[in-house]
Design an enzyme around this catalytic site. Structure first.
Site, PDB file in Angstrom:
ATOM      1  N   SER A  31       0.847  -1.195   0.000  1.00  0.00           N
ATOM      2  CA  SER A  31       0.000   0.000   0.000  1.00  0.00           C
ATOM      3  C   SER A  31       0.880   1.242   0.000  1.00  0.00           C
ATOM      4  O   SER A  31       2.088   1.183   0.259  1.00  0.00           O
ATOM      5  CB  SER A  31      -0.912   0.008   1.224  1.00  0.00           C
ATOM      6  OG  SER A  31      -0.141   0.144   2.402  1.00  0.00           O
ATOM      7  N   HIS A  32       0.279   2.407  -0.256  1.00  0.00           N
ATOM      8  CA  HIS A  32       1.045   3.649  -0.343  1.00  0.00           C
ATOM      9  C   HIS A  32       1.775   3.956   0.959  1.00  0.00           C
ATOM     10  O   HIS A  32       2.951   4.353   0.951  1.00  0.00           O
ATOM     11  CB  HIS A  32       0.117   4.819  -0.704  1.00  0.00           C
ATOM     12  CG  HIS A  32      -0.381   4.774  -2.108  1.00  0.00           C
ATOM     13  ND1 HIS A  32       0.427   4.465  -3.175  1.00  0.00           N
ATOM     14  CD2 HIS A  32      -1.612   4.997  -2.636  1.00  0.00           C
ATOM     15  CE1 HIS A  32      -0.273   4.500  -4.292  1.00  0.00           C
ATOM     16  NE2 HIS A  32      -1.525   4.817  -3.992  1.00  0.00           N
ATOM     17  N   VAL A  33       1.082   3.777   2.093  1.00  0.00           N
ATOM     18  CA  VAL A  33       1.729   4.114   3.364  1.00  0.00           C
ATOM     19  C   VAL A  33       2.895   3.175   3.641  1.00  0.00           C
ATOM     20  O   VAL A  33       3.916   3.569   4.220  1.00  0.00           O
ATOM     21  CB  VAL A  33       0.709   4.114   4.522  1.00  0.00           C
ATOM     22  CG1 VAL A  33       0.242   2.709   4.871  1.00  0.00           C
ATOM     23  CG2 VAL A  33       1.294   4.789   5.757  1.00  0.00           C
ATOM     24  N   ARG A  42       5.796   4.375   1.529  1.00  0.00           N
ATOM     25  CA  ARG A  42       6.380   5.606   2.064  1.00  0.00           C
ATOM     26  C   ARG A  42       7.180   5.329   3.332  1.00  0.00           C
ATOM     27  O   ARG A  42       8.167   6.009   3.611  1.00  0.00           O
ATOM     28  CB  ARG A  42       5.278   6.639   2.300  1.00  0.00           C
ATOM     29  CG  ARG A  42       4.799   7.253   0.994  1.00  0.00           C
ATOM     30  CD  ARG A  42       3.928   8.462   1.237  1.00  0.00           C
ATOM     31  NE  ARG A  42       2.542   8.112   1.484  1.00  0.00           N
ATOM     32  CZ  ARG A  42       1.661   7.832   0.535  1.00  0.00           C
ATOM     33  NH1 ARG A  42       2.038   7.856  -0.731  1.00  0.00           N
ATOM     34  NH2 ARG A  42       0.425   7.549   0.820  1.00  0.00           N
ATOM     35  N   VAL A  58      -3.977  -0.589  -3.526  1.00  0.00           N
ATOM     36  CA  VAL A  58      -3.088   0.536  -3.227  1.00  0.00           C
ATOM     37  C   VAL A  58      -3.791   1.628  -2.437  1.00  0.00           C
ATOM     38  O   VAL A  58      -3.145   2.518  -1.892  1.00  0.00           O
ATOM     39  CB  VAL A  58      -2.504   1.127  -4.532  1.00  0.00           C
ATOM     40  CG1 VAL A  58      -1.672   0.095  -5.248  1.00  0.00           C
ATOM     41  CG2 VAL A  58      -3.600   1.660  -5.456  1.00  0.00           C
TER      42      VAL A  58
END
Length: 1471
Positions: free
Chosen positions: A1074-1076, A1079, A1344
C-alpha cells in the site's frame, strides 16, 4: 450415551415390551441394544411414582414425568435418581495434609476400599466456622472437567451446575465432613475450602487441592449375574453420570463395568435375590402383599401413567392437545380397571404392563418423522446464498424544519453561573418536576466546593438539606461555615429559603441558593424541597448530588443534533413527563409517534430505539403518581407491538432496528392476560395465607402499576424459598437484576418489608408463584423463550386459579416438525455442552425465517420467538466457553460458524457475513482434508470476520450514538448510560460472543500457520518515545519535536507518516505494498502490524517511555531505555540535511493539448507515461500493454488562462494566496473551483483525434453526457494537486508547489478479474533473489488505496519462477469492478524523484464510477483451484522478472489479469 443406548431410553425403550427386532444392534452381552434397560426403566418409574404425585402432560412427542414445582415457572421432565447402596466402611488412611496458613491445617483421609465397597473421604480442618463449605467435584478418566456425583452428603447444593458445595460440621475449633464415592471410575477429588460469610477462599498455593483415590483390584469371579440386573445397574450408572452421550464402544465399557460391580457384590456374599431387592427397591415387604379391597377400587396413578405412555407410543407418539391428554389418561385408567375387575392383582397388572399384555384399543396416528435423535438434531442442507439480504436503510430528511426551543430560564441561569464561577464543573443535573425544572450543579475552585441550586417554581421554595461523608441516605448536620444566610437548624438538618433572581440580558427568572463547603471530607448533599407545605422528592426518595465526577460524569449539552431525527427527539422529550405516569401512557405515546419515526427513516426508528432502551434500562421513570390497571398496560403494549409488526412487514430495510425495539417491549396480553396480574396475586395470597407484610405491599404495587420489575421480584421470591428461605438470596436476585432497596421504596406503592413465610408454606408457595410467573412473563417478557414458544404453539389455562379463561391458539402454517424442534430446544436449553443446543436453536431460526417475511396476523408472536431464539444463542455460547477451553481449533471454528450464522439471521444487510460464513465452512473442509494451508486460509477468514464486526459496530455507532447523546441530554439521562449506549447494544447481540471466539482462535491459527505475532512491513531499527493515537490519519500533518514511535489503532493505507516519526506500530492490516507501506520504507521508518493484543496493550501502556525497536523480517523485539541512552544525533529530529529540499523545474505548455504514446518525452509527461511507452514492444508478447495517450504538462495552466475560464482563474488565485497564508481549509474550495473549468474547443478536438487514431473509443460518440463525464474526470486529476495528503507531503520536503505540473495519462480500462502489484525485491527483507507480489480481486484501487483487509500475498524465488509460495490469503471484503471505460491517471513531475516518493499522492479517476461488489472467496478459483492459482501466480512472477531484467533495476509494477492474460499498466523504480 449413543442414540441406541442413552438418549433413546425414554423415547424408544422405556416400558416397551422386550421384543427382539431382526435388525437390532446387539450389546456386548448379546442383548439388543434398543431394548437395553427396559426392566430398569419400568422399575425406576414404578418405584418413583409411588413416592410422589405426578402431573400428566405430553410435551412434544414424548410423555414426560413432571415435577409439579420448578423454578422460573417452567415445567421440566423429572430426572429420577435411584441409587443402589453397595457399601462397606473400611478404615481411613491419611492421603493429604496441607497448611492453609500459619494456624490452619487441612487433613484428608481416604479409605482403602475392598472390592465393591464405596470409598470414604474424611476431611478435617482446624478452623471452626458455621459458614465453612467444601467447593468440590470429582475427576474421572483424566478429564479436567469436574464430575458431580449423585451420592452426596446431606446439605450439599449444586453451584452453577459446575461444582458441589457441602457444609462442614463444626465441633469446637475443628470442622469436618465425610464424603462417600461409589463410582469405581472416579480417580481423584478436587476441591477448595470457602468461608461463605467472609467470602474467604483457601487454596493449595493458588490451585485446587487434588487428592487421588485408591484403585480397586479387578475381580475375576467364576459366577454369573442375570442380564436383567446388569441392564438395570448399567442404567443407574448412566443416570448417576448425568445421562451422558456414549459411543457404542463406551456403551460396551459401561455395560461391563456394571457387570463387574455386581460380581464384586456377589463375591462378598451378597445373593442375587438381595441384589435384585436393592436395585429394584422392593425390600419393603408391604409392597409385595395383596392389595386390600379398598386399594382394588382405584388404580394407582403411576400405573395409569405407564399405560397412557404405552397407548401414546402405539398411537405413533402424536402431539396431543391438553384435552386429548386428559382423555388418554381416562382411557388408560378404564383399560386397567377392566383388568382389575377380572380379578387381576396390582402386582400382576404391573407385570402385564411390562410384557405388553394389557389389551388396548388405539389407532396409530399419522405423524412426521423426527429429523433428530434425543441428543442431536439433523440439520437440513441449505444454500447459504438464499440467506443473503441486502436491505439498505434510508435516512430521510425530516419534512418540517425543527426550530429548537430557546434555553429555559433555569438553563440560562446555569450557563451564567458557570461562566461567572469559572470553576471545574464536577456534577450537573436537571430534574423535571411536572412542568417545572430543578437544576443542581457542583463546581470546585480554590479548594472550595460550591453547590448551586435553582428552580423556576413560582411559589416560595425552602431547601431542606444536609451533608454526607460516606453514602447516600446519610444525613449529617453541615458545619456553620457552610450555612447560607438565614438558614435554620431543624432536627440535624438545615432549612434554607431560596431567593429570587432575575435578569433581562440574558433573560431568566428563578429561585436559587448557593452553598459553599470548605471541608473536603464531605462527599455529597442529600436534600428535599418544601413548597406550600408539600414535600417535593425525587420519585419518592431524597435528592442526592455527589461532589465528584468519579461515578457519574457531568451531563453534556444537547449539541446541535446532527445525525438525528431532531424533531422527533424533541417531541419525545416534550411527551416524557406524560410518559412517566405509567407504562400505559408510555406505550400509547410510542404508538402515536411511530408514524413520525417511520417517516424519518433510519434515524427516526433509531430515536425510538434509544427512547425505549433508556426506558428498559430504568434510566427513565416507569410510574409516577398514577394508578393504572394491568389490563390497560397490556392493551397499550398490544397496540404498540401491533404497530411495530406492521412497520416490520412493510419496510424490510428497517427490520434490524425494529427487532431491537421489540426486544425492549413486552408482548402484551391476549385473553385479558394483563388483568390476570391483578387477580392472581390475590389467589397466591389466599392459597398461602400471606395477606400482610411484603406480599401485601407487592400486591398494592401490582394493583397500582405493574412493570417488568415484577418478573424479577417473583423470581427473587422463588429463589428465596428454594434456598431454604435465605433472605440473602432474595436480595442477591434483586440486585443482580438492577433492583435495589431504594428502587423498591421508590414505587408509588413502595415495598418496605422483606419476605417472611412459614416453612409449611414452602411447597404451595413455590407452586403458585411459578404459575404466577407465567402470567407476569406473558405480559412483560415477550422475548422470554418459554413464553414465546407457548404463544406460538398455543396453550389453554387449566385450573388452580391461574390463567383462567386465557387461551392462545397455535399459529397456523408452521413448518412440519417445528413443534418437535422447539421441544428439543426446551429439553436442552440448560445443557452444559451447548453444541447440540446451538444447532437446534439455529435450525429453529432457519425454519422460522421464511415466515417472518410473510404477511400474517400473528407475525409479532413469530418475531418475539425469533428474538428469544437469537438471545438464547448468545447465552448458550457464553455458557459454552468452558467447553472450548481444551477444544481443537476445528471445534472453535464450528462454534464461530454457528454464531456467525445467528448474527447473519438477525442482520438486514448480511451479504458480507454470509460470505464469511462460507469461508469458515471452506476452512473446516480444508482442515478435515488435512490441507497444509488450512490455518493460513482460516486466518484470512478470521481477519475478514473481524472487519465485518468492526463495520457493524461503526454502523451502530453512526446510527444510534448521536440519538443517544442528543435525547439523553434532553431527558437528563446519566452520562455514563449515554456513553456506553451503543457498546451495550453490541454486547447484547451475537457480535460480542463472536468477537470473543475469534480472539480465542486467533493465536491458535497464528501458531499453526507459523505467522508469529508481527508482520514487519519496513524492518528499520528505531529509538523513540511512544505516542498512542487512535488514527494515523489524525496526526499525519503533525510534526513531532522528538523521535516518536506511533502506536496507532487505525492505519488505512493512504496516510502520510508525520515528521519526526521513527516507527508506526498498529493492529490494523495495511497491505505490504500500500502507499503508506511504500512511504515507510522510502522514509526509513519502522512499520509493522502487531497481531497479539497483549503485546499491543503492553506497548500502549508504555506511553511516553523511550523504547528501542529491533525488527527482523518476521518479528520485533523492544526494550526500554533511559533518557541518556538516546543518541545525540537522533535526539532532535528537526528539519535538516536528512530532509533535503526537492527542487522542480516548471514545465511549459508545448502547444499541444494531446499526444500519442510515441510522443511521450520527459518535457511532455511524467515517468509513469514514459515507462508505459518504453515497455511497448520490448516485453514478451504474452504481457499486454494498454494503449495510451496523454494530456501533457502545461495543459492545465493553458486551460486556466483561456478567456472562458477567467473568473475561475481569478477565484483560484485568491484562494491560493489564502493557502499561502496558512489557511489550509481552502484546499477543498480550490479543488471545487478547478471543477468549474470549461474545456476549450481545441482541447476536445485534439484529444478526440489522438484517442481515435490510437484505437481508443471516444467518449463523445456515446453522447455529450459521456464527454462531460470524461472532462470531469480529467479535472479531478488536476484538482488532486491540492488534496491534503499531497499538499502537506510537498511542504515537508520544501517542494515549490507552484512548480508541480500535472500531465494526464489516458488509458482504456481493462475490466480486470484480478489486479496485482509486484516488488521485484522482497520489500520486507530486502532479499533481491525474491519477488514479492500481492493480488486482489477486481481493480487495483482496493490494493493501493485505503480499502480495509489484506490482499493475497506470495513470494517467488527468481531462480524458480514456477514455484510461488502463498504467504497469506485475502481478507478484503470488497472488490471494485467497472464497465468498459476510460481511466485518467495522474502523472506529475513530482513523482519518483530521488529522495522523495511522490507516487500515489495524486488521484487516478475513471470516467465511470466503479461498482463495489462484496466478494465471495469460497467460489473464487484463485482460492479453491490449485492449478489455476499456480498458473496465475507464476505468470505474475514471470512478468515481474521480465520487466526487472528489461530495466536492470528493481521495479514496482502494477497490472491486471483478464481471462488469464497478464496486462501491465505501469512500472516505476522500486524505492
Amino acid at each position: 450415551m449413543s442414540n441406541t443406548l442413552g438418549n433413546n431410553i425414554l423415547h424408544q425403550s422405556l416400558l416397551r415390551p422386550p421384543v427382539v427386532e431382526p435388525q437390532s444392534k446387539l450389546s456386548s452381552s448379546g442383548i439388543p441394544a434398543n431394548t437395553l434397560f427396559q426392566a430398569a426403566s419400568w422399575n425406576k418409574v414404578a418405584a418413583q411414582t409411588r413416592k410422589s404425585p405426578l402431573s400428566t402432560k405430553f410435551l412434544g412427542n414424548n410423555l414426560n414425568v413432571l415435577k409439579p414445582n420448578l423454578a422460573m415457572g417452567t415445567r421440566r421432565p423429572l430426572k429420577f435418581n435411584l441409587r443402589a447402596v453397595l457399601a462397606t466402611d473400611p478404615s481411613s488412611e491419611l492421603a493429604g495434609k496441607f497448611n492453609l496458613n500459619e494456624n490452619i491445617e487441612l487433613q484428608v483421609g481416604v479409605s482403602s476400599p475392598a472390592q465393591g465397597a464405596v470409598t470414604q473421604l474424611d476431611i478435617q480442618v482446624s478452623y471452626g466456622s458455621d459458614s465453612l463449605v467444601l467447593h468440590w467435584g470429582l475427576i474421572c478418566d483424566r478429564k479436567e472437567k469436574w464430575v458431580l456425583p449423585s451420592r452426596r452428603p446431606e446439605g450439599t447444593k449444586v453451584y452453577k451446575n459446575k461444582a458441589l458445595r457441602t457444609p462442614f460440621m463444626k465441633s469446637g475449633s475443628t470442622s469436618f465432613l465425610k464424603i462417600e464415592i461409589d463410582d469405581p471410575e472416579i480417580q481423584a477429588i478436587e476441591f477448595l475450602v470457602l468461608d461463605e460469610d467472609q467470602n474467604k477462599w483457601f487454596k493449595n498455593n493458588g490451585q485446587n487441592f487434588h487428592v487421588k483415590l485408591y484403585k480397586k483390584e479387578k475381580l475375576t469371579p467364576d459366577v454369573s449375574v442375570p442380564e436383567d440386573l446388569v441392564q438395570l445397574h448399567a442404567y443407574l450408572r448412566w443416570e448417576r453420570k448425568g445421562k451422558q452421550m456414549y459411543t457404542p464402544e463406551q456403551e460396551k465399557v459401561e455395560y461391563e463395568a456394571a457387570r463387574t460391580e455386581l460380581l464384586e457384590e456377589i463375591a462378598k456374599g451378597v445373593s442375587v435375590q438381595d441384589l435384585r431387592v436393592k436395585l429394584t427397591n422392593k425390600n419393603d415387604v408391604r409392597q409385595d402383599r395383596e392389595p386390600s379391597i379398598s386399594e382394588k377400587t382405584r388404580i394407582p396413578d403411576d400405573l395409569v401413567q405407564i399405560q397412557s405412555y404405552i397407548r401414546w407410543e402405539k398411537a405413533g407418539k402424536p402431539n396431543y392437545s391438553p384435552d386429548q391428554q386428559l382423555k388418554e389418561f381416562e382411557e388408560a385408567r378404564k383399560e386397567l380397571q377392566t383388568e382389575l375387575e377380572k380379578g387381576t392383582s396390582l402386582d400382576e397388572i404391573r407385570k402385564k404392563i411390562t410384557k405388553g399384555e394389557i389389551q388396548t384399543k388405539v389407532a396409530k396416528q399419522q405423524h412426521h418423522k423426527k429429523s433428530f435423535s434425543a441428543g442431536r438434531i439433523q440439520r437440513k442442507k441449505r444454500d447459504l446464498m438464499q440467506l443473503i439480504t441486502k436491505y439498505a436503510a434510508e435516512t430521510i430528511e425530516e419534512q418540517d424544519l425543527f426550530k429548537p426551543k430557546g434555553l429555559t430560564g433555569v438553563e440560562i441561569f446555569a450557563k451564567t453561573k458557570e461562566e461567572q464561577d469559572r470553576g471545574q464543573v464536577l456534577n450537573k443535573k436537571i430534574y423535571k418536576l411536572a412542568d417545572k425544572e430543578l437544576l443542581v450543579f457542583v463546581t470546585k475552585s480554590a479548594n472550595k466546593t460550591k453547590v448551586h441550586l435553582a428552580t423556576d417554581f413560582k411559589e416560595p421554595v425552602t431547601l431542606h438539606w444536609g451533608l454526607s461523608k460516606q453514602r447516600r441516605g446519610e444525613w449529617l448536620e453541615p458545619p456553620p461555615t457552610a450555612l447560607p444566610q438565614g438558614s435554620v437548624s431543624v432536627n440535624k438538618a438545615i432549612e434554607t429559603q431560596l431567593t429570587s433572581s432575575s435578569s433581562t440580558n440574558p433573560p431568566y427568572k428563578v429561585q436559587h441558593v448557593e452553598v459553599e463547603i470548605e471541608d473536603d471530607s464531605f462527599k455529597g448533599m442529600p436534600f428535599v424541597l418544601v413548597s406550600n407545605g408539600n414535600w417535593i422528592k425525587n420519585n419518592g426518595s431524597d435528592f442526592f448530588i455527589e461532589f465528584s465526577a468519579g461515578t457519574k460524569q457531568v451531563q453534556k449539552d444537547a449539541g446541535d443534533g446532527i445525525g438525528t431525527a431532531k424533531g422527533l427527539l424533541h417531541k419525545i422529550a416534550e411527551m416524557e413527563s406524560e410518559a412517566q405516569k405509567s407504562f400505559m401512557h408510555r406505550f400509547n405515546i410510542a404508538a402515536d409517534l411511530l408514524d413520525q419515526a417511520k417517516n424519518a427513516g433510519e434515524l427516526g426508528l433509531a430515536g425510538m430505539l434509544v427512547w425505549m432502551r433508556f426506558m428498559a434500562t430504568r434510566q427513565l421513570i416507569w410510574n409516577k403518581n398514577y394508578n393504572v390497571k394491568p389490563r390497560e398496560i397490556s392493551k397499550a403494549q398490544d397496540r404498540l407491538t401491533d404497530s411495530l409488526q406492521d412497520v416490520y412487514r412493510n419496510h424490510p430495510q428497517y427490520r434490524e432496528l425494529l427487532r431491537m425495539i421489540m426486544s425492549t417491549v413486552g408482548r402484551g396480553g391476549e385473553g385479558d392476560v394483563g388483568q390476570r396480574i391483578r387477580d392472581e396475586i390475590l389467589v397466591v395470597q389466599r392459597n398461602n395465607e400471606c395477606k400482610g407484610g411484603m406480599m401485601e405491599e407487592w400486591h398494592q404495587k401490582l394493583h397500582n402499576n405493574t412493570s417488568p420489575d415484577d418478573v424479577v421480584i417473583c423470581q427473587a421470591l422463588i429463589n428465596y424459598i428454594e434456598r431454604d428461605f435465605d433472605v440473602g438470596v432474595y436480595w442477591k436476585t434483586l440486585n443482580d437484576n438492577g433492583i435495589t432497596k431504594e428502587r423498591l421504596l421508590s414505587y408509588d406503592r413502595g415495598i418496605h418489608s422483606e419476605p417472611n413465610f412459614r416453612r409449611d408454606q414452602k411447597h404451595s408457595l413455590l407452586r403458585d408463584l411459578r404459575n404466577y410467573m407465567r402470567t407476569l412473563k406473558a405480559v412483560h417478557s415477550g422475548a422470554d423463550l418459554e413464553s414465546a414458544i407457548s404463544n406460538c404453539m398455543g396453550y389453554k389455562s387449566q385450573g388452580q386459579g391461574f390463567m383462567v379463561g386465557v387461551q392462545i391458539n397455535p399459529i397456523s402454517g408452521l413448518p412440519s416438525g417445528f413443534p418437535n424442534l422447539l421441544q428439543f430446544v426446551l429439553d436442552h436449553v440448560e445443557d452444559q455442552n451447548v453444541e447440540a443446543l446451538l444447532e437446534g436453536l439455529l435450525e429453529a431460526r432457519q425454519e422460522l425465517r421464511p415466515l417472518l417475511s410473510k404477511s400474517q396476523d400473528r407475525l409479532k408472536d413469530l418475531l418475539f420467538l425469533d428474538i428469544a431464539l437469537d438471545s438464547t444463542v448468545r447465552t448458550a455460547i457464553e455458557r459454552g466457553y468452558e467447553e472450548l477451553n481444551n477444544a481443537p481449533p476445528e471445534k472453535i471454528m464450528y462454534f464461530i460458524a454457528l454464531v456467525l450464522e445467528n448474527l447473519a439471521l438477525s442482520s438486514d444487510n448480511n451479504e458480507d457475513l454470509i460470505y464469511c460464513l462460507k469461508g469458515w465452512n471452506h476452512a473446516l473442509s480444508m482442515s478435515k482434508s488435512k490441507d497444509n494451508h488450512w490455518a493460513l486460509y482460516a486466518k484470512s477468514v478470521l481477519d475478514r470476520t473481524r472487519l465485518s464486526l468492526t463495520n457493524k459496530a461503526e454502523l451502530y455507532q453512526r446510527v444510534l450514538q448521536p440519538s443517544a447523546e442528543y435525547l439523553g441530554s434532553l431527558l437528563g439521562v446519566d452520562q455514563w448510560a449515554v456513553n456506553i449506549f451503543t457498546e451495550e447494544i453490541i454486547r447484547a447481540g451475537s457480535a460480542a460472543s463472536l468477537s470473543s471466539l475469534l480472539n480465542r482462535l486467533d493465536p491458535v491459527l497464528r501458531k499453526t500457520a507459523n505467522l508469529g505475532s508481527w508482520q514487519v512491513i519496513s524492518p528499520v531499527e528505531a529509538v523513540g518515545y511512544v505516542v498512542v493515537v487512535d488514527e494515523l490519519l489524525a496526526v499525519q500533518n503533525k510534526s513531532f519535536e522528538q523521535p516518536t514511535i506511533l502506536v496507532a489503532k487505525s492505519v488505512k493505507g493512504e496516510e502520510e507518516i508525520p515528521d519526526g516519526t521513527v516507527a508506526v506500530l498498529t493492529p490494523d492490516m495495511p497491505d505490504v505494498l500500500s502507499h503508506v507501506s511504500v512511504r515507510a520504507r522510502n522514509g526509513k521508518v519502522c512499520f509493522a502490524t502487531c497481531f497479539d493484543p497483549r503485546i499491543l496493550a503492553d506497548l500502549q501502556a508504555r506511553k511516553g517511555k523511550l523504547l528501542r525497536l529491533k525488527p527482523t523480517s518476521a518479528d520485533i523485539t523492544y526494550s526500554e531505555l533511559k533518557e541518556g541512552e538516546l543518541d545525540a544525533s537522533s535526539a532532535n529530529l528537526k528539519e535538516d540535511a536528512s530532509s533535503p529540499r526537492v527542487t522542480l523545474v516548471r514545465k511549459q505548455f508545448s502547444g499541444r493539448y494531446a499526444i500519442s504514446s510515441e510522443e511521450f518525452t520527459s518535457d511532455m509527461v511524467g515517468a509513469k507515461s514514459r515507462n508505459i511507452s518504453y515497455l511497448k514492444g520490448k516485453v514478451p508478447s504474452w504481457i499486454g500493454i494498454p494503449t495510451s495517450v496523454a494530456l501533457p504538462f502545461g495543459v492545465f495552466e493553458k486551460v486556466l488562462s483561456d478567456k472562458s475560464n477567467q473568473a475561475v482563474s481569478q477565484k483560484l488565485e485568491l484562494l491560493k494566496r489564502k493557502l499561502g497564508g496558512g489557511e489550509f481549509g481552502v484546499l477543498r474550495q480550490i479543488r471545487e473551483t478547478v471543477l468549474q473549468l470549461a474545456a476549450p474547443t481545441k482541447l476536445v478536438q485534439e484529444l478526440k483525434t489522438k484517442m481515435q487514431s490510437s484505437g481508443m473509443p471516444w467518449p463523445g460518440d456515446e453522447g455529450e453526457q459521456r464527454w462531460e463525464q470524461a472532462w470531469t474526470a480529467i479535472k479531478k486529476v488536476w484538482a488532486s494537486k491540492w488534496n491534503e495528503r499531497a499538499y502537506f507531503s510537498t511542504r515537508k520536503v520544501k517542494l515549490d508547489h507552484d512548480y508541480l505540473c500535472m500531465a494526464v495519462l489516458v488509458q482504456e480500462i481493462i475490466n480486470a478479474d484480478y489486479a496485482f502489484v509486484i516488488h521485484t525485491t522482497n520489500p520486507s527483507s530486502g532479499d533481491s533473489s525474491e519477488i514479492y507480489a500481492e493480488v486482489v480481486k477486481g481493480l487495483g484501487e482496493t490494493l493501493v488505496g485505503a480499502y480495509p483487509g489484506r490482499a493475497l500475498s506470495f513470494l517467488c524465488k527468481k531462480n524458480d519462477l514456477n514455484s510461488p509460495q502463498v504467504l497469506g490469503y485475502p481478507s478484503k471484503p470488497v472488490g471494485l469492478f467497472i464497465r468498459r471505460s476510460i481511466i485518467f491517471r495522474s502523472d506529475s513531475n513530482g513523482e519518483d524523484l530521488e529522495g522523495y516518493a511522490g507516487a500515489g499522492l495524486y488521484d487516478s479517476v475513471p470516467m465511470d464510477k466503479e461498482e463495489k461488489v462484496v466478494l465471495d472467496y469460497s467460489s473464487d478459483p484463485l482460492m479453491i483451484d490449485g492449478n489455476f492459482q499456480h498458473s496465475i501466480l507464476s505468470s505474475i512472477a514471470c512478468a515481474g522478472s521480465a520487466i526487472e531484467e528489461l530495466y536492470g533495476t528493481p521495479q514496482d509494477i502494477e497490472g491486471v489479469i483478464r481471462d488469464g492474460k497478464v496486462f501491465v499498466v505501469q512500472t516505476r523504480p522500486q524505492m
